[in-house]
Design a protein around this motif. Sequence first.
Motif, PDB file in Angstrom:
ATOM      1  N   SER A 193     -29.791  -2.183  22.381  1.00  0.00           N
ATOM      2  CA  SER A 193     -28.805  -1.324  23.036  1.00  0.00           C
ATOM      3  C   SER A 193     -29.334   0.100  23.160  1.00  0.00           C
ATOM      4  CB  SER A 193     -27.483  -1.338  22.270  1.00  0.00           C
ATOM      5  OG  SER A 193     -27.679  -0.938  20.927  1.00  0.00           O
ATOM      6  N   LYS A 194     -30.182   0.519  22.227  1.00  0.00           N
ATOM      7  CA  LYS A 194     -30.814   1.854  22.289  1.00  0.00           C
ATOM      8  C   LYS A 194     -31.683   1.994  23.540  1.00  0.00           C
ATOM      9  CE  LYS A 194     -30.849   4.944  18.775  1.00  0.00           C
ATOM     10  NZ  LYS A 194     -29.715   5.797  18.755  1.00  0.00           N
ATOM     11  N   ASP A 195     -32.396   0.889  23.886  1.00  0.00           N
ATOM     12  CA  ASP A 195     -33.284   0.915  25.057  1.00  0.00           C
ATOM     13  C   ASP A 195     -32.509   1.119  26.354  1.00  0.00           C
ATOM     14  OD1 ASP A 195     -35.488   0.403  23.414  1.00  0.00           O
ATOM     15  OD2 ASP A 195     -35.289  -1.774  23.662  1.00  0.00           O
ATOM     16  N   LEU A 196     -31.253   0.715  26.366  1.00  0.00           N
ATOM     17  CA  LEU A 196     -30.436   0.803  27.584  1.00  0.00           C
ATOM     18  C   LEU A 196     -29.549   2.043  27.627  1.00  0.00           C
ATOM     19  CD1 LEU A 196     -29.434  -2.946  27.841  1.00  0.00           C
ATOM     20  CD2 LEU A 196     -30.873  -1.697  29.445  1.00  0.00           C
ATOM     21  N   GLU A 197     -29.687   2.913  26.627  1.00  0.00           N
ATOM     22  CA  GLU A 197     -28.843   4.107  26.579  1.00  0.00           C
ATOM     23  C   GLU A 197     -29.233   5.120  27.651  1.00  0.00           C
ATOM     24  OE1 GLU A 197     -28.834   5.913  22.736  1.00  0.00           O
ATOM     25  OE2 GLU A 197     -27.526   4.381  21.894  1.00  0.00           O
ATOM     26  N   GLY A 198     -28.232   5.764  28.172  1.00  0.00           N
ATOM     27  CA  GLY A 198     -28.444   6.871  29.103  1.00  0.00           C
ATOM     28  C   GLY A 198     -29.010   6.442  30.447  1.00  0.00           C
ATOM     29  N   LYS A 199     -29.141   7.438  31.277  1.00  0.00           N
ATOM     30  CA  LYS A 199     -29.661   7.231  32.625  1.00  0.00           C
ATOM     31  C   LYS A 199     -31.097   6.725  32.596  1.00  0.00           C
ATOM     32  CE  LYS A 199     -28.665  10.261  35.926  1.00  0.00           C
ATOM     33  NZ  LYS A 199     -28.713  11.462  36.784  1.00  0.00           N
ATOM     34  N   ALA A 200     -31.917   7.290  31.703  1.00  0.00           N
ATOM     35  CA  ALA A 200     -33.337   6.907  31.627  1.00  0.00           C
ATOM     36  C   ALA A 200     -33.502   5.452  31.209  1.00  0.00           C
ATOM     37  CB  ALA A 200     -34.075   7.824  30.663  1.00  0.00           C
ATOM     38  N   GLY A 201     -32.676   4.982  30.268  1.00  0.00           N
ATOM     39  CA  GLY A 201     -32.765   3.596  29.818  1.00  0.00           C
ATOM     40  C   GLY A 201     -32.406   2.611  30.911  1.00  0.00           C
ATOM     41  N   LYS A 202     -31.357   2.923  31.634  1.00  0.00           N
ATOM     42  CA  LYS A 202     -30.934   2.038  32.734  1.00  0.00           C
ATOM     43  C   LYS A 202     -31.957   2.057  33.867  1.00  0.00           C
ATOM     44  CE  LYS A 202     -26.076   2.506  31.572  1.00  0.00           C
ATOM     45  NZ  LYS A 202     -26.332   3.217  30.321  1.00  0.00           N
ATOM     46  N   LYS A 203     -32.496   3.226  34.156  1.00  0.00           N
ATOM     47  CA  LYS A 203     -33.522   3.352  35.203  1.00  0.00           C
ATOM     48  C   LYS A 203     -34.768   2.551  34.829  1.00  0.00           C
ATOM     49  CE  LYS A 203     -35.486   5.404  38.806  1.00  0.00           C
ATOM     50  NZ  LYS A 203     -35.746   4.443  39.862  1.00  0.00           N
ATOM     51  N   ALA A 204     -35.168   2.606  33.553  1.00  0.00           N
ATOM     52  CA  ALA A 204     -36.341   1.841  33.103  1.00  0.00           C
ATOM     53  C   ALA A 204     -36.095   0.345  33.253  1.00  0.00           C
ATOM     54  CB  ALA A 204     -36.663   2.193  31.654  1.00  0.00           C
ATOM     55  N   PHE A 205     -34.876  -0.107  32.931  1.00  0.00           N
ATOM     56  CA  PHE A 205     -34.524  -1.519  33.094  1.00  0.00           C
ATOM     57  C   PHE A 205     -34.574  -1.922  34.568  1.00  0.00           C
ATOM     58  CE2 PHE A 205     -30.980  -4.600  33.783  1.00  0.00           C
ATOM     59  CZ  PHE A 205     -31.586  -5.712  33.202  1.00  0.00           C
ATOM     60  N   GLU A 206     -33.984  -1.109  35.436  1.00  0.00           N
ATOM     61  CA  GLU A 206     -34.000  -1.393  36.880  1.00  0.00           C
ATOM     62  C   GLU A 206     -35.431  -1.461  37.405  1.00  0.00           C
ATOM     63  OE1 GLU A 206     -31.669   1.852  38.381  1.00  0.00           O
ATOM     64  OE2 GLU A 206     -29.758   0.907  37.864  1.00  0.00           O
ATOM     65  N   ASP A 207     -36.270  -0.513  36.987  1.00  0.00           N
ATOM     66  CA  ASP A 207     -37.667  -0.490  37.438  1.00  0.00           C
ATOM     67  C   ASP A 207     -38.438  -1.708  36.937  1.00  0.00           C
ATOM     68  OD1 ASP A 207     -37.156   1.880  38.748  1.00  0.00           O
ATOM     69  OD2 ASP A 207     -38.064   3.155  37.203  1.00  0.00           O
ATOM     70  N   ALA A 208     -38.159  -2.130  35.697  1.00  0.00           N
ATOM     71  CA  ALA A 208     -38.841  -3.304  35.143  1.00  0.00           C
ATOM     72  C   ALA A 208     -38.456  -4.559  35.926  1.00  0.00           C
ATOM     73  CB  ALA A 208     -38.494  -3.469  33.666  1.00  0.00           C
ATOM     74  N   LEU A 209     -37.179  -4.685  36.266  1.00  0.00           N
ATOM     75  CA  LEU A 209     -36.745  -5.845  37.067  1.00  0.00           C
ATOM     76  C   LEU A 209     -37.426  -5.849  38.427  1.00  0.00           C
ATOM     77  CD1 LEU A 209     -32.907  -6.182  36.416  1.00  0.00           C
ATOM     78  CD2 LEU A 209     -34.776  -7.540  35.482  1.00  0.00           C
TER      79      LEU A 209
END
Length: 141
Positions: free
Chosen positions: A101-117
Amino acid sequence: MKNKVLSVSLIILVCITLIGAVILILVMQLNKGDEVKEPTIDEIIESSVDIEEITTNLGNQQFVRLTLKIQTDNKLAGEELAKRDFQVKNIVIQELSEMTSKDLEGKAGKKAFEDALKAHLNPLMQNGEVQKVYIVSYIIQ
């Protein structure tokens, strides 16, 4: 003699100015074709795919429930991605299983997830590419 030198100098100056103006116009016209036209909202919706709600465990034994919208670069790519729905879900679940859940925190975490997908989905695509991944809904418990 002075008038002749002045006339020749003036003619050369006018020719150089005209050549410069023609080159400038040509360069501007060539660059005009390089401008990327942003798609309209209708084009974005037409080439996007909704990924239904996915619920899965994160790496830290919490779970996440999310819904995605994935934008492709053309309608044909969108149709292909819709057919690859099961592969998309598999990639999402695999990615989330390695995250906390820490990895998905904040705008940066969600952006990193979107970019990885996006990075994992593009190699699958044959008729275009994924332009953007949107998280439409998102809950962590």
